[in-house]
Write a protein that holds these residues in place. Sequence first.
Motif, mmCIF file in Angstrom:
data_model
loop_
_atom_site.group_PDB
_atom_site.id
_atom_site.type_symbol
_atom_site.label_atom_id
_atom_site.label_comp_id
_atom_site.label_asym_id
_atom_site.label_seq_id
_atom_site.Cartn_x
_atom_site.Cartn_y
_atom_site.Cartn_z
ATOM 1 N N SER A 84 -9.035 -2.502 6.271
ATOM 2 C CA SER A 84 -9.691 -1.958 5.081
ATOM 3 C C SER A 84 -9.732 -3.022 3.998
ATOM 4 O O SER A 84 -8.977 -4.001 4.036
ATOM 5 C CB SER A 84 -8.954 -0.709 4.582
ATOM 6 O OG SER A 84 -7.604 -1.023 4.260
ATOM 7 N N SER A 85 -10.606 -2.820 3.040
ATOM 8 C CA SER A 85 -10.766 -3.747 1.925
ATOM 9 C C SER A 85 -10.673 -2.983 0.620
ATOM 10 O O SER A 85 -10.994 -1.788 0.554
ATOM 11 C CB SER A 85 -12.116 -4.478 2.011
ATOM 12 O OG SER A 85 -12.213 -5.209 3.223
ATOM 13 N N ARG A 86 -10.220 -3.673 -0.414
ATOM 14 C CA ARG A 86 -10.103 -3.047 -1.734
ATOM 15 C C ARG A 86 -11.379 -3.290 -2.516
ATOM 16 O O ARG A 86 -11.841 -4.422 -2.661
ATOM 17 C CB ARG A 86 -8.901 -3.608 -2.489
ATOM 18 C CG ARG A 86 -8.639 -2.906 -3.826
ATOM 19 C CD ARG A 86 -7.322 -3.376 -4.416
ATOM 20 N NE ARG A 86 -6.201 -3.014 -3.565
ATOM 21 C CZ ARG A 86 -5.627 -1.809 -3.580
ATOM 22 N NH1 ARG A 86 -6.072 -0.861 -4.381
ATOM 23 N NH2 ARG A 86 -4.606 -1.559 -2.778
ATOM 24 N N ARG A 88 -13.380 -2.568 -6.125
ATOM 25 C CA ARG A 88 -13.235 -2.173 -7.532
ATOM 26 C C ARG A 88 -14.369 -1.227 -7.920
ATOM 27 O O ARG A 88 -15.515 -1.450 -7.567
ATOM 28 C CB ARG A 88 -13.245 -3.400 -8.439
ATOM 29 C CG ARG A 88 -12.038 -4.306 -8.243
ATOM 30 C CD ARG A 88 -12.040 -5.435 -9.262
ATOM 31 N NE ARG A 88 -10.874 -6.287 -9.112
ATOM 32 C CZ ARG A 88 -9.689 -6.034 -9.667
ATOM 33 N NH1 ARG A 88 -9.530 -4.955 -10.426
ATOM 34 N NH2 ARG A 88 -8.681 -6.864 -9.485
ATOM 35 N N SER A 92 -11.789 3.180 -11.553
ATOM 36 C CA SER A 92 -10.447 2.862 -11.092
ATOM 37 C C SER A 92 -10.063 1.466 -11.553
ATOM 38 O O SER A 92 -10.805 0.507 -11.320
ATOM 39 C CB SER A 92 -10.370 2.951 -9.559
ATOM 40 O OG SER A 92 -9.109 2.556 -9.100
ATOM 41 N N PHE A 94 -7.441 -0.320 -10.515
ATOM 42 C CA PHE A 94 -6.946 -1.140 -9.412
ATOM 43 C C PHE A 94 -7.868 -1.106 -8.187
ATOM 44 O O PHE A 94 -7.595 -1.759 -7.195
ATOM 45 C CB PHE A 94 -5.548 -0.669 -8.996
ATOM 46 C CG PHE A 94 -4.553 -0.716 -10.120
ATOM 47 C CD1 PHE A 94 -3.981 -1.914 -10.502
ATOM 48 C CD2 PHE A 94 -4.210 0.435 -10.804
ATOM 49 C CE1 PHE A 94 -3.058 -1.960 -11.537
ATOM 50 C CE2 PHE A 94 -3.288 0.397 -11.842
ATOM 51 C CZ PHE A 94 -2.711 -0.802 -12.213
ATOM 52 N N GLY A 95 -8.944 -0.345 -8.254
ATOM 53 C CA GLY A 95 -9.855 -0.253 -7.126
ATOM 54 C C GLY A 95 -9.349 0.729 -6.077
ATOM 55 O O GLY A 95 -8.285 1.332 -6.231
ATOM 56 N N ARG A 96 -10.096 0.856 -5.037
ATOM 57 C CA ARG A 96 -9.705 1.765 -3.959
ATOM 58 C C ARG A 96 -9.976 1.104 -2.609
ATOM 59 O O ARG A 96 -10.840 0.243 -2.482
ATOM 60 C CB ARG A 96 -10.474 3.083 -4.053
ATOM 61 C CG ARG A 96 -11.978 2.935 -3.918
ATOM 62 C CD ARG A 96 -12.679 4.261 -4.179
ATOM 63 N NE ARG A 96 -14.123 4.149 -4.033
ATOM 64 C CZ ARG A 96 -14.772 4.338 -2.889
ATOM 65 N NH1 ARG A 96 -14.085 4.653 -1.807
ATOM 66 N NH2 ARG A 96 -16.078 4.225 -2.835
ATOM 67 N N GLU A 97 -9.213 1.532 -1.602
ATOM 68 C CA GLU A 97 -9.355 0.960 -0.275
ATOM 69 C C GLU A 97 -10.409 1.731 0.528
ATOM 70 O O GLU A 97 -10.403 2.960 0.543
ATOM 71 C CB GLU A 97 -8.019 0.992 0.470
ATOM 72 C CG GLU A 97 -6.989 0.023 -0.090
ATOM 73 C CD GLU A 97 -5.723 -0.004 0.739
ATOM 74 O OE1 GLU A 97 -5.654 0.792 1.691
ATOM 75 O OE2 GLU A 97 -4.819 -0.799 0.435
ATOM 76 N N ASP A 125 -8.271 -6.771 3.362
ATOM 77 C CA ASP A 125 -7.107 -6.784 2.477
ATOM 78 C C ASP A 125 -5.905 -6.076 3.098
ATOM 79 O O ASP A 125 -4.777 -6.255 2.642
ATOM 80 C CB ASP A 125 -7.452 -6.109 1.142
ATOM 81 C CG ASP A 125 -8.513 -6.876 0.373
ATOM 82 O OD1 ASP A 125 -8.378 -8.107 0.259
ATOM 83 O OD2 ASP A 125 -9.487 -6.247 -0.080
ATOM 84 N N LYS A 126 -6.150 -5.279 4.114
ATOM 85 C CA LYS A 126 -5.063 -4.518 4.734
ATOM 86 C C LYS A 126 -5.403 -4.293 6.200
ATOM 87 O O LYS A 126 -6.561 -4.059 6.552
ATOM 88 C CB LYS A 126 -4.865 -3.178 4.023
ATOM 89 C CG LYS A 126 -3.732 -2.331 4.582
ATOM 90 C CD LYS A 126 -3.619 -1.012 3.819
ATOM 91 C CE LYS A 126 -2.513 -0.143 4.387
ATOM 92 N NZ LYS A 126 -2.403 1.145 3.653
#
Length: 208
Positions: A84-86, A88, A92, A94-97, A125-126
């Motif tokens: 997954s990627s974050r 913005r 939000s 901090f953004g969301r995944e 990112d994850k």
Amino acid sequence: MVNGPQPGYDPSTERLQRNLVYTWILLGLVCAVFVIPTLRWWWSFGISSEPRVVTPRGELADFEKTTVKLFDNVSPSVVYVNVSSRVRTPFSRFGREVPSGAGSGFIWDEAGHVVTNFHVIQNADKATVVMFDQSSHAATLVGASPSHDLAVLKIRVPAGVVRPVTIGESRDLSVGQSVFAIGNPFGLSHTLTTGILSAKGRTINGPN
């Protein structure tokens, strides 16, 4: 005495009633001859009081036994990599995944190293590794080789939980030999396909 229709009598009404009676009789005959047998056939279609006889499968061929045994031995070492990627957003801080990809991988050693393709985790990112028993583990990137489309992840698992894949020697392979691939196409875990080794010593130039 005067013969003839009485006052208020309409002969067309009697004919209409007679025609209606004939029509109902004709419809009844049609139902008896065509409709009822058709409904009975449709109602009983595919329904039988007697159970179908099960044909014995018979003994598997030797190559089928080899394939089944290979899948049973290797599939627990194959994993599903979900990345997954974050992103913005205006709402939000901090953004969301958001899911950004998925692919296949395999357990390399008891330490929890996982080999996968670089294009699977590129720009992610994850990463999460889903094991054969459907347990999920957060993964960290150890290293990658974009030129070879390879990446190594690592997950934290207790000793003895993972089963490293069995490795062989590529120099022993021959063109025309059967090869098997176990992976997770379209998120469908542990799918087996087969083919033949079409060539050896081939190099494909990458963009870098």
